[in-house]
Design an enzyme around this catalytic site. Structure first.
Site, mmCIF file in Angstrom:
data_model
loop_
_atom_site.group_PDB
_atom_site.id
_atom_site.type_symbol
_atom_site.label_atom_id
_atom_site.label_comp_id
_atom_site.label_asym_id
_atom_site.label_seq_id
_atom_site.Cartn_x
_atom_site.Cartn_y
_atom_site.Cartn_z
ATOM 1 C CG PHE A 1 4.485 79.099 102.199
ATOM 2 C CD1 PHE A 1 6.202 79.114 102.111
ATOM 3 C CD2 PHE A 1 4.037 78.269 102.681
ATOM 4 C CE1 PHE A 1 6.857 78.847 103.450
ATOM 5 C CE2 PHE A 1 4.968 77.392 103.533
ATOM 6 C CZ PHE A 1 6.333 78.518 104.385
ATOM 7 C CE LYS B 1 -4.532 77.198 95.278
ATOM 8 N NZ LYS B 1 -3.437 78.121 95.977
ATOM 9 C CB SER C 1 0.203 70.935 105.337
ATOM 10 O OG SER C 1 -1.518 71.319 105.103
ATOM 11 C CD GLU D 1 5.517 69.516 107.811
ATOM 12 O OE1 GLU D 1 4.656 70.028 107.920
ATOM 13 O OE2 GLU D 1 6.220 69.250 107.149
ATOM 14 C CB CYS E 1 8.926 69.060 102.795
ATOM 15 S SG CYS E 1 9.806 69.284 100.681
ATOM 16 C CD GLU F 1 -3.422 81.010 100.034
ATOM 17 O OE1 GLU F 1 -2.859 80.052 99.064
ATOM 18 O OE2 GLU F 1 -3.677 80.134 101.437
HETATM 19 P P1 NAD Z 1 -1.513 74.005 102.487
HETATM 20 O O1 NAD Z 1 -1.427 72.703 103.037
HETATM 21 O O2 NAD Z 1 -1.549 75.172 103.773
HETATM 22 O O3 NAD Z 1 -1.307 74.588 101.297
HETATM 23 C C1 NAD Z 1 -1.060 73.952 100.069
HETATM 24 C C2 NAD Z 1 -2.096 74.431 98.904
HETATM 25 O O4 NAD Z 1 -3.104 73.695 99.214
HETATM 26 C C3 NAD Z 1 -2.304 75.627 98.586
HETATM 27 O O5 NAD Z 1 -2.341 75.690 97.475
HETATM 28 C C4 NAD Z 1 -3.348 76.420 99.576
HETATM 29 O O6 NAD Z 1 -3.769 77.152 99.031
HETATM 30 C C5 NAD Z 1 -3.841 75.378 99.500
HETATM 31 N N1 NAD Z 1 -4.979 74.608 100.636
HETATM 32 C C6 NAD Z 1 -4.510 75.088 101.912
HETATM 33 N N2 NAD Z 1 -5.541 74.649 102.678
HETATM 34 C C7 NAD Z 1 -6.637 73.821 101.784
HETATM 35 C C8 NAD Z 1 -7.479 73.574 101.814
HETATM 36 N N3 NAD Z 1 -8.209 73.277 103.195
HETATM 37 N N4 NAD Z 1 -8.189 72.877 101.236
HETATM 38 C C9 NAD Z 1 -7.912 72.846 99.883
HETATM 39 N N5 NAD Z 1 -6.517 73.565 100.044
HETATM 40 C C10 NAD Z 1 -6.460 74.017 100.260
HETATM 41 O O7 NAD Z 1 0.945 74.230 103.060
HETATM 42 P P2 NAD Z 1 1.583 75.370 102.853
HETATM 43 O O8 NAD Z 1 1.903 75.454 104.501
HETATM 44 O O9 NAD Z 1 1.948 76.092 101.537
HETATM 45 O O10 NAD Z 1 3.687 74.068 102.775
HETATM 46 C C11 NAD Z 1 3.663 74.160 103.489
HETATM 47 C C12 NAD Z 1 3.781 72.242 103.824
HETATM 48 O O11 NAD Z 1 4.268 71.688 102.368
HETATM 49 C C13 NAD Z 1 4.747 71.886 104.519
HETATM 50 O O12 NAD Z 1 3.567 71.383 105.356
HETATM 51 C C14 NAD Z 1 5.497 70.964 103.858
HETATM 52 O O13 NAD Z 1 5.980 69.818 104.549
HETATM 53 C C15 NAD Z 1 4.602 70.648 102.543
HETATM 54 N N6 NAD Z 1 5.537 70.776 101.223
HETATM 55 C C16 NAD Z 1 5.449 69.060 100.945
HETATM 56 C C17 NAD Z 1 6.093 68.802 100.293
HETATM 57 C C18 NAD Z 1 6.347 67.353 99.511
HETATM 58 O O14 NAD Z 1 7.360 67.163 98.678
HETATM 59 N N7 NAD Z 1 5.795 66.044 100.521
HETATM 60 C C19 NAD Z 1 7.390 69.485 99.510
HETATM 61 C C20 NAD Z 1 7.475 70.664 99.975
HETATM 62 C C21 NAD Z 1 6.377 70.863 100.535
#
Ligand code: NAD
Length: 493
Positions: free
Chosen positions: A149, A173, A226, A378, A281, A176
């Site tokens: 997000f 994808k 994450s 985090e 991140c 959401e």
């Molecule tokens: P998230 O892991 O909750 O979601 C990321 C994506 O995965 C979304 O599209 C979500 O719909 C999907 N998703 C969520 N749960 C899932 C599951 N159990 N199985 C499959 N898909 C699933 O992350 P978020 O809250 O949207 O974003 C924040 C996180 O992203 C933080 O941990 C941040 O550090 C990380 N991030 C990392 C980078 C990087 O480059 N390393 C960049 C941006 C964000």
């Protein structure tokens, strides 16, 4: 309630599923739209569309593919404010911050326009007598991108620009929680001349991701999110035989040496700690103050925090917006009740922190213990921890034993110390007096340890390598008069 559609075959398609996911206005807490989570057949339709479009798009000349990227570049440039406004209305970050995100995404479009040069293979003439050997890069097929997000425009652009220009087609994808900007990007790609089906968007959550992982027509998965989800997508995707890069979470340490300019270090810590409400991140979440600098630094940071203007994205003077959801705000807020640190500035005192919007003021926690949740988790919000270290070695050991290895930075006036730090740290991206060292688009972005699962970083040269495969051709055009049977193993000498 407004429904956010999918984008399949060059047009918006309404969702048919029965699961509805809320999209909030984080500044007011109101539910402003809904994602109708994609069903398995809808994901399949998007992948089928991408698979059908891929041979034609692959056959388009390199200059034609680059031309689409040039046109897309101009369209993104001309729609910066629309993109930024749309994404900040769902994410909550300020429009200026959102425009910065679009600008960093645009860099990736510009990089992709140069792909015809970057995709060149190698050629070795006369590898054996009359034999030439050359390598060519070919697309993988359909690449899927799953994005978080916090950067709803930039992170998709990290992925799809290189994937598309290399001749792949793409299924995105998006998160959401802020899905709309992906549809504007899809429309801009269409207007740039990308053939229908070459870029598709499926809205949804975990079940859509699982359908993408299971789909045999998806060749590769690029994931950013994450760490627990990154790890599971990496494991499931590779088990399904796909190429996967999965970027995870972070805990970025900013090491401040005793000789650092305290004002510059405090400015950097506050900018990198609280920009986008700490939901980056590459946010600095831990300041490691080495030696005698600590008291002065904590004082300078606290003084600056007092001047941060928190407000909705619609307020042009606001510098920091709300968090993404009420649930996330409450989780971040709960850390301030935990043991293991001294709360110097408490973001809960912000009047808006008790309102319906998802606001929380910036917080500073000093004397953080390295076994406390402040340090080990985090938090992903506007909570900046300060850990005090006695020596440089102690500070580096903290960076190196941290579970994550996304970014780190050192603040010092000593070039030798900075060079040693760059050499010593176990971390993918390093800043020297730069608090958020996100690489420019012609390098690649990626952390180490639990911040990335897979071999290749995202965008730039690694991004092109990720979404192409190499074919090596060994070729002889013999003179028919010299041909004969030879059962020996082919030799070059
Ligand atoms: P998230 O892991 O909750 O979601 C990321 C994506 O995965 C979304 O599209 C979500 O719909 C999907 N998703 C969520 N749960 C899932 C599951 N159990 N199985 C499959 N898909 C699933 O992350 P978020 O809250 O949207 O974003 C924040 C996180 O992203 C933080 O941990 C941040 O550090 C990380 N991030 C990392 C980078 C990087 O480059 N390393 C960049 C941006 C964000």
């Amino acid at each position: 309630m407004r429904e956010i559609p999918h984008w399949i075959d060059g047009t918006e398609v309404s969702g048919t599923g029965d699961r509805r996911l809320p999209v909030y206005d984080p500044a007011t807490g109101e539910r402003q739209a809904e994602v109708v989570a994609a069903t398995g057949p809808e994901v399949r339709a998007a992948v089928r569309s991408a698979a059908a479009a891929q041979p034609g798009w692959r056959a388009a000349s390199l200059s034609r593919r680059a031309e689409v990227m040039f046109r897309f570049r101009d369209l993104v440039d001309g729609n910066r404010i629309q993109l930024a406004t749309l994404l900040s209305a769902e994410h909550g970050k300020t429009v200026a911050d959102a425009a910065g995100e679009v600008a960093r995404g645009l860099e990736n479009v510009e990089f992709a326009t140069g792909a015809p040069h970057l995709l060149k293979g190698g050629y070795s003439e006369q590898a054996a007598t009359g034999v030439d050997v050359y390598s060519i890069r070919q697309p993988l097929g359909v690449v899927a991108g799953i994005t978080p997000f916090n950067f709803p425009a930039m992170v998709p652009m990290w992925m799809f620009c290189t994937a598309l220009v290399a001749g792949n087609t793409f299924v995105l994808k998006p998160s959401e929680k802020d899905p709309s900007v992906s549809l504007l990007l899809a429309d801009l790609l269409r207007r740039a001349g990308l053939p229908d089906g070459a870029f598709n968007v499926v809205q949804g959550d975990r079940s859509a991701v699982e359908a993408l992982i299971a789909d045999p027509d998806i060749a590769a998965l690029s994931f950013v999110g994450s760490t627990p989800v990154a790890r599971s997508v990496y494991e499931a995707g590779t088990r399904a035989g796909k190429r996967v890069q999965a970027l995870g979470g972070a805990k970025n340490h900013m090491v401040v040496l005793p000789d650092a300019d305290v004002d510059a270090a405090a400015d950097a810590a506050v900018s990198a700690g609280f920009g986008s409400a700490g939901e980056r991140c590459m946010a600095v979440s831990v300041v490691v103050a080495v030696g005698a600098v600590a008291d002065r630094l904590v004082e300078a940071i606290a003084e600056r925090i007092g001047r941060i203007r928190v407000g909705p994205a619609s307020d042009p003077d606001a510098e920091m917006g709300p968090l993404i959801t009420g649930e996330h705000r409450d989780r971040v807020r709960s850390y301030l009740d935990r043991p293991g640190g001294q709360v110097v500035v408490d973001g809960r005192t912000l009047p808006a922190a008790d309102g319906p919007g998802f606001f929380l003021g910036p917080s500073l926690v000093d004397h953080v213990a390295t076994d406390s949740a402040y340090y080990t988790d985090e938090i992903f919000g506007p909570v900046l921890s300060v850990v005090r270290a006695r020596t440089y070695d102690e500070a580096v050991a903290l960076v190196n034993t941290c579970e994550y290895g996304n970014g780190t930075a050192i603040f010092t006036r000593d070039g030798g110390a900075a060079r040693r730090f760059q050499y010593d740290v176990v971390c993918g991206m390093v800043g020297v007096n730069v608090p958020i060292p996100v690489p420019v688009a012609y390098y690649s972005f990626g952390g180490w340890k639990a911040s990335l699962f897979g071999d290749l970083h995202v965008y730039g040269p690694d991004g092109l390598a990720f979404c192409t495969r190499t074919k090596v051709v060994t070729s002889r055009w013999p003179d028919p008069a010299t041909s004969g049977v030879d059962l020996g193993f082919p030799k070059v000498r």
